[in-house]
Design an enzyme around this catalytic site. Structure first.
Site, PDB file in Angstrom:
ATOM      1  N   CYS A  10       5.284  -6.274   1.650  1.00  0.00           N
ATOM      2  CA  CYS A  10       5.602  -4.847   1.579  1.00  0.00           C
ATOM      3  C   CYS A  10       4.921  -4.090   2.725  1.00  0.00           C
ATOM      4  O   CYS A  10       5.250  -4.315   3.878  1.00  0.00           O
ATOM      5  CB  CYS A  10       5.232  -4.297   0.205  1.00  0.00           C
ATOM      6  SG  CYS A  10       6.035  -2.721  -0.101  1.00  0.00           S
ATOM      7  N   TYR A  11       3.943  -3.237   2.417  1.00  0.00           N
ATOM      8  CA  TYR A  11       3.244  -2.534   3.499  1.00  0.00           C
ATOM      9  C   TYR A  11       2.674  -3.536   4.507  1.00  0.00           C
ATOM     10  O   TYR A  11       2.722  -3.313   5.715  1.00  0.00           O
ATOM     11  CB  TYR A  11       2.110  -1.681   2.919  1.00  0.00           C
ATOM     12  CG  TYR A  11       1.369  -0.836   3.942  1.00  0.00           C
ATOM     13  CD1 TYR A  11       1.866   0.399   4.343  1.00  0.00           C
ATOM     14  CD2 TYR A  11       0.177  -1.285   4.517  1.00  0.00           C
ATOM     15  CE1 TYR A  11       1.202   1.176   5.281  1.00  0.00           C
ATOM     16  CE2 TYR A  11      -0.497  -0.522   5.466  1.00  0.00           C
ATOM     17  CZ  TYR A  11       0.012   0.707   5.841  1.00  0.00           C
ATOM     18  OH  TYR A  11      -0.645   1.470   6.769  1.00  0.00           O
TER      19      TYR A  11
ATOM     20  N   ASP B 233     -16.746 -12.402 -22.185  1.00  0.00           N
ATOM     21  CA  ASP B 233     -17.480 -12.673 -20.949  1.00  0.00           C
ATOM     22  C   ASP B 233     -18.930 -13.073 -21.216  1.00  0.00           C
ATOM     23  O   ASP B 233     -19.408 -14.078 -20.689  1.00  0.00           O
ATOM     24  CB  ASP B 233     -17.441 -11.454 -20.015  1.00  0.00           C
ATOM     25  CG  ASP B 233     -16.018 -11.017 -19.727  1.00  0.00           C
ATOM     26  OD1 ASP B 233     -15.109 -11.849 -19.869  1.00  0.00           O
ATOM     27  OD2 ASP B 233     -15.815  -9.841 -19.368  1.00  0.00           O
TER      28      ASP B 233
ATOM     29  N   GLU C 251       4.550 -11.406  -5.992  1.00  0.00           N
ATOM     30  CA  GLU C 251       3.479 -11.517  -6.995  1.00  0.00           C
ATOM     31  C   GLU C 251       3.882 -10.941  -8.347  1.00  0.00           C
ATOM     32  O   GLU C 251       3.257 -11.234  -9.366  1.00  0.00           O
ATOM     33  CB  GLU C 251       2.205 -10.834  -6.482  1.00  0.00           C
ATOM     34  CG  GLU C 251       2.241  -9.311  -6.387  1.00  0.00           C
ATOM     35  CD  GLU C 251       2.913  -8.777  -5.112  1.00  0.00           C
ATOM     36  OE1 GLU C 251       3.642  -9.540  -4.457  1.00  0.00           O
ATOM     37  OE2 GLU C 251       2.719  -7.589  -4.794  1.00  0.00           O
TER      38      GLU C 251
ATOM     39  N   LYS D 101     -10.171 -12.797 -15.758  1.00  0.00           N
ATOM     40  CA  LYS D 101     -10.306 -12.972 -17.211  1.00  0.00           C
ATOM     41  C   LYS D 101      -9.659 -14.268 -17.717  1.00  0.00           C
ATOM     42  O   LYS D 101     -10.239 -14.984 -18.524  1.00  0.00           O
ATOM     43  CB  LYS D 101      -9.654 -11.777 -17.906  1.00  0.00           C
ATOM     44  CG  LYS D 101     -10.019 -11.653 -19.349  1.00  0.00           C
ATOM     45  CD  LYS D 101     -11.331 -10.938 -19.455  1.00  0.00           C
ATOM     46  CE  LYS D 101     -11.752 -10.646 -20.857  1.00  0.00           C
ATOM     47  NZ  LYS D 101     -12.982  -9.819 -20.846  1.00  0.00           N
TER      48      LYS D 101
ATOM     49  N   HIS E  82       8.042  -7.954  -3.506  1.00  0.00           N
ATOM     50  CA  HIS E  82       6.755  -8.344  -4.102  1.00  0.00           C
ATOM     51  C   HIS E  82       6.854  -9.668  -4.863  1.00  0.00           C
ATOM     52  O   HIS E  82       7.165  -9.675  -6.048  1.00  0.00           O
ATOM     53  CB  HIS E  82       6.289  -7.252  -5.078  1.00  0.00           C
ATOM     54  CG  HIS E  82       5.889  -5.993  -4.391  1.00  0.00           C
ATOM     55  ND1 HIS E  82       4.632  -5.793  -3.888  1.00  0.00           N
ATOM     56  CD2 HIS E  82       6.594  -4.880  -4.099  1.00  0.00           C
ATOM     57  CE1 HIS E  82       4.571  -4.603  -3.325  1.00  0.00           C
ATOM     58  NE2 HIS E  82       5.748  -4.029  -3.431  1.00  0.00           N
TER      59      HIS E  82
ATOM     60  N   GLY F 227       0.847  -1.189   0.000  1.00  0.00           N
ATOM     61  CA  GLY F 227       0.000   0.000   0.000  1.00  0.00           C
ATOM     62  C   GLY F 227       0.876   1.229   0.000  1.00  0.00           C
ATOM     63  O   GLY F 227       2.068   1.143   0.318  1.00  0.00           O
TER      64      GLY F 227
END
Ligand code: XMP
Length: 515
Positions: free
Chosen positions: A82-83, A228, A172, A371, A170, A55
């Site tokens: 992180c945060y 979608d 991710e 998605k 991070h 964040g």
């Protein structure tokens, strides 16, 4: 049956959706909640693990996002990133401070505790993505430092007895070379998830659930031909067959031959069991758009007219029990219902909720999916690849790719130029690399020469962007030969065009669309 879930608690970081996607790539279902969500609600979900995101704030400032430290006492493994890592330390009695310099970018991390479960099979020196100003100056009591970098004394820390893990970088982000491994270690080994969230079982369970819910009821779906709504329609058709009616409005602003392609797949000659209604409303839209130049006004007209047309068709169908919406998980998160990310998009989508249709309940079969998962479901359902991997196409269609007044003639020009462009990009093998690409009409005419004739024709703009989230984007680098080929084909084959330009603008300051 309780679905095995990991919860991402969102503190406003830019990578929050990415964290959830990476967890899902480990075949573990994951949901994002704002840090403002009550602990009771989180507990009720019975998560197998919790991840605290990054964040933009400093956790020691009085008004910064925080959470009750009770979250660390639930006996549920927690991973702070992180945060989230700093907050974990701060709440549990460690110390976080402002550094003199920001640590940013790919950074070599030295793993100090190679036996740490979260770093199982990770190299001792590993490249990670750092992005922080504050740093953990002192770990909380009971924690040991498990990794550091040249500038950062605590790149990771843990209290393994309590299953609490803090990571400053991070995992991710793909720049963290072994990040996926670390997240997998957390969700599978530490949280003990089975990792059985798969699209084949999703399809099977959804069909069963839809059948139970719908019973003998009638279902209506607005089919746009996009990924979608198409996947939602096929799922419904598998579940309830001809109880489903799909209305497809061709507003005359689709890509070349797209209306016919949609009809070929979903219509009576197609592969699915459903009632298909195609409304050819091209002229109606063109006449409403006549003389209108202002982009927002065009969008409004297209959106409203779409609703009118759909309404008329829905009336013919009569009362239905359910209305299908192709909402997907990022729509939920971006509209502020899921995580903490600001409401960035409030796109005026064709097919926005038609409140006049006589129905009892909404069905959103894809609302939990990202998605890429929707695409997997499409493939699982045996849908053709060209439908499943179709690039994003805006609801208002070519209406946002023609600057100025929209006319049938201009639509024909963009459709033809765009078809050539797409053909050549695919032929060059670039179609999977570029996230969105299309031709647009600049509405500028200029002098040229063709043979011995002077021309005064339109300039077509080619757009191609690379982007992860469609909120920021960079123009893609396309080999010059490919561009030249597209240019010469467009000018030779599309009547009314005498110039082709490449739009180099990033977003921001540009937008992806060209209106
Ligand atoms: P912009 O032009 O805002 O586009 O940078 C970002 C992404 O959103 C798509 N887009 C839309 N999609 N309805 C949609 O369904 C819309 O009104 C709309 N406007 C833009 C655009 O194609 C890009 O992927």
């Amino acid at each position: 049956m309780q679905r095995e879930t990991v919860i991402v608690l969102d503190f406003g970081g830019q990578y929050n959706q990415l964290i959830a996607r990476r967890v899902r790539e480990c075949n573990v279902y994951c949901e994002i909640y704002s840090y403002k969500t009550d602990l009771e609600k989180i507990k009720a979900k019975q998560p197998k693990g919790i991840i605290l995101t990054g964040g933009p704030n400093s956790c020691y400032e009085p008004d910064s996002p925080t959470y009750t430290k009770e979250i660390f006492n639930l006996g549920i493994p927690v991973l702070g990133l992180c945060y989230g890592a700093q907050l974990m330390m701060h709440l549990l009695g460690g110390e976080v401070r402002r550094a003199d310099v920001r640590e940013y970018g790919k950074t070599e991390v030295q793993i100090d505790k190679t036996t740490s479960e979260v770093f199982r099979d990770v190299s001792e020196k590993t490249i990670c993505w750092m992005s922080h100003f504050d740093y953990i100056a002192k770990t909380a009591p009971g924690f040991e430092i498990t990794a550091h970098t040249a500038d950062c004394p605590v790149a990771a820390a843990e209290n393994a007895d309590r299953s609490l893990y803090a990571i400053q970088f991070h995992p991710e982000v793909l720049h963290t070379q072994e990040g996926t491994k670390m997240l997998r270690n957390f969700v599978i080994d530490i949280c003990g998830c089975a990792g059985d969230w798969r699209m084949d079982s999703f399809v099977e369970q959804s069909i069963k659930a839809i059948r139970e819910k719908v019973g003998n009821g009638r279902v209506l779906c607005a089919l746009s031909g996009g990924v979608d709504s198409s996947v939602a329609a096929v799922l419904l058709s598998r579940a309830v067959g001809e109880q489903l009616t799909c209305v497809f409005v061709d507003h005359g602003l689709l890509r070349k031959d797209e209306g016919d392609q949609v009809e070929a797949v979903f219509g009576p000659e197609g592969s699915y069991d459903l009632n298909f209604v195609r409304v050819n409303a091209q002229e109606r839209f063109y006449s409403k758009l006549k003389g209108v130049e202002e982009p927002e006004q065009k969008r409004k007209i297209i959106g409203e007219e779409f609703i009118r047309v759909f309404e008329e068709e829905a009336k013919k169908v009569g009362a239905v029990d359910f209305l299908v919406q192709g909402t997907i998980y990022p729509d939920i998160v971006e509209s502020g219902l899921g995580g903490e990310s600001a409401v960035i998009k409030s796109h005026h989508n064709v097919g926005g909720l038609p409140d006049y249709v006589d129905f009892r309940e909404i069905i959103e079969p894809l609302r939990d999916l990202f998605k890429d998962e929707v695409r997997k479901v499409g493939l699982e359902l045996g849908m053709p690849e060209y439908l499943v991997f179709r690039q994003p196409f805006p609801g208002p269609g070519l209406g946002v790719r023609i600057v100025g007044e929209v006319t049938a003639e201009k639509v024909r020009i963009v459709q033809d130029a765009d078809a050539i462009y797409r053909e050549e990009i695919a032929a060059a093998g670039l179609d999977k690399e570029i996230n969105q690409y299309f031709a647009a009409l600049t509405n500028m005419r200029s002098v040229g020469v063709m043979g011995d004739e002077r021309t005064y024709d339109y300039a077509v703009a080619l757009r191609a962007v690379k982007t992860i989230d469609f909120m920021t984007a960079e123009a893609a680098e396309i080999p010059f030969e490919v561009m030249q080929k597209v240019m010469s084909r467009v000018i030779n084959e599309v009547k009314g065009v005498n110039r082709v330009m490449y739009d180099l603008t990033s977003k921001p300051p540009g937008t992806i669309e060209f209106e």
